[in-house]
Design a protein around this motif. Structure first.
Motif, PDB file in Angstrom:
ATOM      1  N   ILE A  89       0.847  -0.978   0.320  1.00 59.30           N
ATOM      2  CA  ILE A  89      -0.231   0.036   0.093  1.00 59.30           C
ATOM      3  C   ILE A  89       1.037   1.304  -0.174  1.00 59.30           C
ATOM      4  N   LEU A  90       0.473   2.085  -0.607  1.00 56.24           N
ATOM      5  CA  LEU A  90       1.152   3.425  -0.336  1.00 56.24           C
ATOM      6  C   LEU A  90       2.604   2.956  -1.225  1.00 56.24           C
ATOM      7  N   ASP A  91       2.937   1.925  -2.209  1.00 61.98           N
ATOM      8  CA  ASP A  91       3.850   1.909  -2.209  1.00 61.98           C
ATOM      9  C   ASP A  91       3.750   1.994  -4.253  1.00 61.98           C
TER      10      ASP A  91
ATOM     11  N   PHE B 138       0.497  -1.836  -9.027  1.00 61.53           N
ATOM     12  CA  PHE B 138      -1.340  -1.781  -8.894  1.00 61.53           C
ATOM     13  C   PHE B 138      -1.917  -0.304  -9.663  1.00 61.53           C
ATOM     14  N   ARG B 139      -3.014  -0.558  -9.690  1.00 63.11           N
ATOM     15  CA  ARG B 139      -4.156   0.541 -10.109  1.00 63.11           C
ATOM     16  C   ARG B 139      -3.542   1.915  -8.253  1.00 63.11           C
ATOM     17  N   GLY B 140      -4.520   3.149  -8.671  1.00 61.83           N
ATOM     18  CA  GLY B 140      -3.669   3.993  -7.504  1.00 61.83           C
ATOM     19  C   GLY B 140      -3.368   5.154  -7.830  1.00 61.83           C
TER      20      GLY B 140
ATOM     21  N   HIS C 107       9.458   8.876  -6.101  1.00 69.20           N
ATOM     22  CA  HIS C 107       8.170   8.521  -6.690  1.00 69.20           C
ATOM     23  C   HIS C 107       6.899   9.702  -5.572  1.00 69.20           C
ATOM     24  N   TYR C 108       7.008   9.911  -4.605  1.00 69.36           N
ATOM     25  CA  TYR C 108       6.093  11.021  -4.390  1.00 69.36           C
ATOM     26  C   TYR C 108       6.877  11.875  -4.673  1.00 69.36           C
TER      27      TYR C 108
ATOM     28  N   MET D 286       5.844  15.699  -8.078  1.00 67.52           N
ATOM     29  CA  MET D 286       4.713  16.697  -7.750  1.00 67.52           C
ATOM     30  C   MET D 286       3.629  16.135  -8.809  1.00 67.52           C
ATOM     31  N   ASP D 287       4.507  15.516  -9.735  1.00 71.77           N
ATOM     32  CA  ASP D 287       3.133  14.766 -11.417  1.00 71.77           C
ATOM     33  C   ASP D 287       2.458  13.381 -10.921  1.00 71.77           C
ATOM     34  N   ASP D 288       3.247  13.119  -9.991  1.00 74.11           N
ATOM     35  CA  ASP D 288       2.455  12.100  -9.186  1.00 74.11           C
ATOM     36  C   ASP D 288       2.715  11.105  -8.087  1.00 74.11           C
ATOM     37  N   MET D 289       1.647   9.912  -7.567  1.00 73.96           N
ATOM     38  CA  MET D 289       1.468   9.586  -6.194  1.00 73.96           C
ATOM     39  C   MET D 289       0.518   8.898  -5.361  1.00 73.96           C
ATOM     40  N   PRO D 290       1.611   7.391  -5.161  1.00 70.83           N
ATOM     41  CA  PRO D 290       0.173   6.798  -4.846  1.00 70.83           C
ATOM     42  C   PRO D 290      -1.102   7.096  -3.882  1.00 70.83           C
TER      43      PRO D 290
END
Length: 701
Positions: free
Chosen positions: A336-338, A368-370, A552-553, A555-559
């Motif tokens: 999760i959140l990864d 995963f999606r999300g 991966h955290y 400004m353009d994308d983030m889980p």
């Protein structure tokens, strides 16, 4: 007069800059000091901060030594990197030692990486340098008469006594090696690599930059105004020229127009000063937006991105470190959140993905999606529609789509055209695939295997290695119990307004990305944030601040976490069972499962037909070891070939820390699968029968 005014303006500008810079630094020091005071009085901080030491969250080129499991199986690239690291420790020690002109330079370290904590070197090399200086001085005085009598040029003389005063190169290098520990020398290099690979600027650094640009613009206008007042004739001439040439030539005034930036210092033939380039905010919001692809390719590995579309239209990114001729395949699934970044974040030696590739595996990294970017075939899909999914969709939509794509790729690469025809009537496959899954990924892969068995479809897996898998959560901390109760109580009210938990705007995502850098640069602030976040997750000592610093955290994308995923976890905790999502009514559940209640996956473990390795962390407060043992107990009772191991880890240590013992264990379990042997399936029923409210047997649809 003009020069005096220019000098006064230049001095005033630098004074204001210095005052402002020091004021900001003092405010930052005050914040850091207050954080240290709060951190000192918070209870339980020792155990929470215990897991923060010795982390290497940013990719690095080096490894202290090859782990035991890589001694006979490392790739030629990593052998080269390893030898380069050792050679540079010996041959480059002079460049990074303290004896020399740069001996007083101390590089700032980050909070969470011991490799970036460097201090001044020993004073012994400085003594050696002082001795060398006195030898040179004595030789110069003793040989001065000889130089005068013989007329030896000064440059040749200097060269001679420098050579005479120096020790041989090999001896000098040997002396340096006996004084400086290789670990300290490597620390400096690691810090240089780390600073070079982290491309973001922190909030404090942005504040310094913005303040400097503001001061520059103010004094630039003051300088122009003073120039106009002190040279009125030139001003009138330039204004007249500007008005007369406006139009097609209004933007080109030969550098003398008012629209051109004027240097703060007056240039003259006697005082040539460098021309200062005008600073702007263009592309100044530096954030670290590197992707998994960037990390893999920067470290010299091959990379392939594969787009996968699920049955319900979600577009997933399946990433690959390809070995196209390999019959050993490993599939890694995050929690999760990864994202897939977690499997490569520890660099060449410490990452599971690179470790598997070096052992000859074709590596696939699932996602995963999300994501905030909401990748979907329907480009106009709304946020509410996109986030309408639970863990069910991870297990019965996401993983099946990626596994079938992997199967399609491997069949096309390993089999000839006539073999593809035989594949339709042959249950054997020309490769063996193992899955390594963490946390939510473990729950998803178990759901995938069981539902595929129920639907009489091949799951194509040969072994499961589950690191702290989710599924059972009834034994949890008081914090999680309170959150679960409140969440289930207010879920009907929150559901219409809160489709998911994520940061919706680019500004706040950028702010989080930059604050992560500040958390590393300010030890007390980072420690306070780490402690508070650990309280939220029940005291788990994982490196939560370090994980926020991963690129991966950005400004353009983030889980993000869908509302239904959080609700699904709360349902499993409340029921004490590993169940599929409860849709809230018997009729809805009957349409999906053929039963008024959601399917209990724990009761279906007898359908698992492959070996399973379960790994728990004794310090894990998110998924406690007792909950992993619950998986083990049910599988053991069902006759599954299952193993159970425990390590002194917290929840995120399984992916984000460099632990050789874990990599050794995972690789040892992977090597148990022989890609040349035929897979033997257990003869069991492929249909799960359940009783409805009338006692009649039904089959899950």
């Amino acid at each position: 007069m003009q020069r005096i005014v220019d000098n006064v303006i230049a001095v005033a500008k630098e004074s204001v800059k210095t005052f402002t810079y020091e004021s900001v630094n003092n405010i930052v020091r005050l914040i850091n000091g207050m954080s240290a005071l709060l951190l000192a009085i918070l209870p339980g901080k020792t155990s929470i901060l215990e897991g923060m030491q010795g982390w290497e969250l940013r990719p690095t080129f080096r490894g202290p030594r090859l782990p035991r499991w890589m001694e006979n199986g490392a790739s030629s690239f990593n052998q080269f990197i390893h030898q380069l690291s050792i050679d540079s420790d010996t041959s480059s020690s002079v460049d990074y030692s303290s004896g020399g002109e740069d001996s007083d330079i101390i590089y700032p370290g980050s909070l969470l990486s011991q490799s970036s904590r460097i201090s001044r070197e020993s004073g012994f090399p400085q003594i050696v340098d002082r001795r060398r200086h006195w030898v040179r001085l004595v030789l110069s005085w003793l040989l001065l008469p000889l130089r005068v009598l013989l007329g030896i040029p000064q440059n040749l003389f200097n060269m001679a006594y420098r050579r005479a005063s120096k020790t041989p190169v090999k001896a000098r290098n040997h002396r340096r090696l006996t004084v400086h520990s290789p670990r300290r020398l490597q620390s400096l290099k690691d810090h240089v690599v780390q600073r070079a690979t982290d491309r973001r600027r922190s909030v404090v650094e942005d504040l310094h930059l913005g303040t400097e640009i503001f001061i520059e613009s103010i004094f630039d206008n003051v300088h122009k105004a003073a120039h106009c007042l002190l040279a009125p004739v030139d001003t009138i001439r330039r204004v007249f020229t500007w008005f007369s040439s406006r139009g097609s030539e209004s933007g080109d005034t030969s550098g003398d127009g008012l629209g051109i930036s004027v240097s703060a210092a007056v240039l003259s033939d006697n005082d040539p000063a460098p021309i200062e380039r005008r600073t702007t905010f263009h592309n100044s919001l530096n954030t670290d937006a590197r992707t998994c692809r960037d990390v893999i390719t920067e470290l010299g590995y091959p990379y392939e991105a594969i787009s996968v579309v699920t049955a319900d239209g979600y577009v997933l990114l399946l990433e690959r470190i390809p070995r196209r001729d390999a019959r050993k395949v490993v599939y890694l699934q995050h929690g999760i959140l990864d994202s897939s970044m977690g499997w490569v974040s520890n660099g060449v030696i410490g990452s599971p993905a690179f470790a598997a590739f070096d052992q000859g595996y074709d590596v696939f990294l699932g996602n995963f999606r999300g994501l905030v970017s909401r990748e979907h075939v329907d480009k106009s899909i709304s946020s509410r529609q996109y986030w309408t999914y639970s863990i069910n969709e991870h297990g019965i939509e996401d993983i099946p789509a990626m596994m079938e794509k992997i199967h399609e790729i491997k069949i096309s690469e390993l089999n000839s055209s006539e073999s593809n025809v035989e594949e339709e009537n042959n249950t054997d496959q020309p490769y063996k695939i193992c899955a390594i899954c963490h946390s939510l990924g473990g729950a998803g892969i178990l759901m995938y295997v069981l539902t595929r068995r129920i639907e009489e479809k091949p799951h194509r897996l040969s072994r499961l290695i589950l690191l702290s898998p989710a599924g059972f959560h009834h034994d949890s901390t008081l914090v999680f119990s309170a959150v679960e109760s409140l969440f289930l109580l207010f879920a009907p009210l929150l559901a219409p307004f809160l489709p998911a938990f994520y940061i919706p705007t680019r500004f706040f995502r950028m702010l989080l990305n930059k604050l992560a850098r500040d958390f590393h640069n300010l030890p007390a602030v980072g420690g306070l944030v780490q402690t508070l976040m650990s309280y939220v997750v029940g005291g788990d000592s994982s490196n939560w601040v370090g994980v926020l610093g991963l690129p991966h955290y950005n400004m353009d994308d983030m889980p993000g976490v869908a509302f239904r995923v959080a609700l699904h976890l709360a349902q499993m905790k409340r029921s004490g069972k590993f169940t599929m999502f409860d849709y809230g009514s018997a009729a809805s559940n009957m349409d999906v499962y053929g039963s008024p209640e959601p399917l209990d996956l724990g009761e279906c473990y007898r359908l698992i037909d492959i070996p399973v390795d379960l790994v728990a962390g004794r310090k894990d407060k998110v998924v406690k070891p007792s909950m992993v043992r619950e998986h083990f107990r049910l599988m053991k009772d069902a006759g599954i070939d299952v193993s159970f191991s425990e390590f002194e880890y917290a929840h995120l240590d399984f992916t984000f820390s460099h632990r050789e013992e874990l990599l050794s264990y995972v690789m040892s379990r992977l090597l148990l699968v022989d890609p040349d042997s035929k897979q033997v399936h257990r003869q069991k029923s492929l249909k799960l029968k359940r009783k409805d409210v009338h006692g009649e047997e039904v089959v899950m649809k």
